[in-house]
Design a protein around this motif. Structure first.
Motif, mmCIF file in Angstrom:
data_model
loop_
_atom_site.group_PDB
_atom_site.id
_atom_site.type_symbol
_atom_site.label_atom_id
_atom_site.label_comp_id
_atom_site.label_asym_id
_atom_site.label_seq_id
_atom_site.Cartn_x
_atom_site.Cartn_y
_atom_site.Cartn_z
ATOM 1 N N ILE A 93 -19.626 -9.498 79.371
ATOM 2 C CA ILE A 93 -18.848 -9.508 77.617
ATOM 3 C C ILE A 93 -19.360 -8.536 77.389
ATOM 4 C CG2 ILE A 93 -18.500 -11.564 78.439
ATOM 5 C CD1 ILE A 93 -19.711 -12.621 76.256
ATOM 6 N N PRO A 97 -20.223 -8.298 71.669
ATOM 7 C CA PRO A 97 -19.513 -9.744 72.174
ATOM 8 C C PRO A 97 -20.210 -11.059 71.824
ATOM 9 C CG PRO A 97 -17.732 -9.098 73.042
ATOM 10 C CD PRO A 97 -19.485 -7.777 72.744
ATOM 11 N N VAL A 100 -21.758 -11.617 68.907
ATOM 12 C CA VAL A 100 -20.985 -12.658 68.258
ATOM 13 C C VAL A 100 -20.951 -13.724 68.250
ATOM 14 C CG1 VAL A 100 -18.661 -12.352 66.644
ATOM 15 C CG2 VAL A 100 -19.630 -10.025 66.880
ATOM 16 N N PHE A 101 -20.622 -14.175 69.695
ATOM 17 C CA PHE A 101 -20.749 -15.373 69.343
ATOM 18 C C PHE A 101 -21.970 -16.089 69.712
ATOM 19 C CE2 PHE A 101 -16.696 -14.147 72.376
ATOM 20 C CZ PHE A 101 -16.622 -14.661 71.939
ATOM 21 N N VAL A 141 -14.529 -13.696 64.738
ATOM 22 C CA VAL A 141 -15.152 -13.854 65.874
ATOM 23 C C VAL A 141 -14.376 -13.662 66.605
ATOM 24 C CG1 VAL A 141 -15.659 -15.291 67.745
ATOM 25 C CG2 VAL A 141 -17.256 -14.896 65.586
ATOM 26 N N THR A 144 -12.951 -9.226 66.005
ATOM 27 C CA THR A 144 -14.208 -9.193 67.138
ATOM 28 C C THR A 144 -13.895 -9.143 68.619
ATOM 29 O OG1 THR A 144 -15.736 -8.682 65.218
ATOM 30 C CG2 THR A 144 -16.081 -8.306 67.078
ATOM 31 N N ASN A 145 -13.005 -9.900 69.066
ATOM 32 C CA ASN A 145 -13.612 -10.395 70.364
ATOM 33 C C ASN A 145 -12.316 -10.448 71.093
ATOM 34 O OD1 ASN A 145 -16.774 -9.608 71.068
ATOM 35 N ND2 ASN A 145 -16.512 -11.575 69.516
ATOM 36 N N SER A 146 -11.373 -9.735 70.355
ATOM 37 C CA SER A 146 -9.933 -10.668 71.154
ATOM 38 C C SER A 146 -9.491 -9.670 72.332
ATOM 39 C CB SER A 146 -8.856 -9.683 69.799
ATOM 40 O OG SER A 146 -8.426 -7.989 70.377
ATOM 41 N N VAL A 148 -12.041 -9.405 74.878
ATOM 42 C CA VAL A 148 -12.639 -10.624 75.547
ATOM 43 C C VAL A 148 -12.347 -12.414 75.264
ATOM 44 C CG1 VAL A 148 -15.310 -11.507 75.856
ATOM 45 C CG2 VAL A 148 -14.972 -9.298 75.447
ATOM 46 N N LEU A 149 -11.636 -12.385 74.968
ATOM 47 C CA LEU A 149 -11.214 -13.819 74.414
ATOM 48 C C LEU A 149 -9.574 -13.806 74.925
ATOM 49 C CD1 LEU A 149 -11.866 -14.355 71.447
ATOM 50 C CD2 LEU A 149 -12.285 -15.624 72.691
#
Length: 152
Positions: A93, A97, A100-101, A141, A144-146, A148-149
């Motif tokens: 990832i 990310p 941040v996670f 989160v 920043t990680n859209s 990835v999510l």
């Protein structure tokens, strides 16, 4: 001037670089677990050399007996699990990310532990301002990680 926040930032930089380098090692040797083993072995060696060099090895069995066994074991177990997961997830990832996670998880646990004074920590109650900060972090989160999510 208080340099402790700068040292904390330096620790974060070191952890991010260490995680990135060891995640890359895990990819190259095809084993995040083995990479974790190398990282902890080298880290343990450096710690023991530093302990010997600083003269801090003078500890009595009475001092060692003060702490319950779970405190001797839990840090290593949780550290190996957490760091091993970092090495496994970073190539999948990315470092941004992952950082941040993981910071989100750290903040939730740290805020809860401080609120209840776990492990004899100074108590710092959860306030509406802290809740707003945590909600803001969660929004950060997600933003920043859209990719990835919500990746398909």
């Amino acid at each position: 001037m208080n340099f402790l926040p700068l040292l904390a930032i330096a620790a974060g930089v070191a952890i991010s670089l260490q995680a990135t380098l060891n995640a890359r090692l895990g990819v190259l040797i095809d084993s995040a677990l083995l990479s974790t083993g190398f990282a902890f072995s080298v880290g343990a060696l450096i710690c023991w050399i530093t302990v010997f060099a600083s003269g801090q090895l003078t500890i009595s069995s009475v001092q060692l007996a003060r702490a319950p066994i779970y405190l001797y074991l839990s840090g290593g177990v949780l550290g190996a699990a957490g760091i091993g997961l970092l090495y496994f997830l970073i190539p999948k990832i990315g470092i941004g990310p992952m950082t941040v996670f993981s910071l989100g998880g750290q903040l939730i646990v740290a805020t809860t532990a401080s609120h209840f004074g776990w492990f004899d920590l100074p108590q710092s109650p959860i306030t509406p301002v802290k809740l707003l900060g945590m909600a803001t972090l969660i929004v950060g989160v997600v933003l920043t990680n859209s990719e990835v999510l919500y990746a398909h």
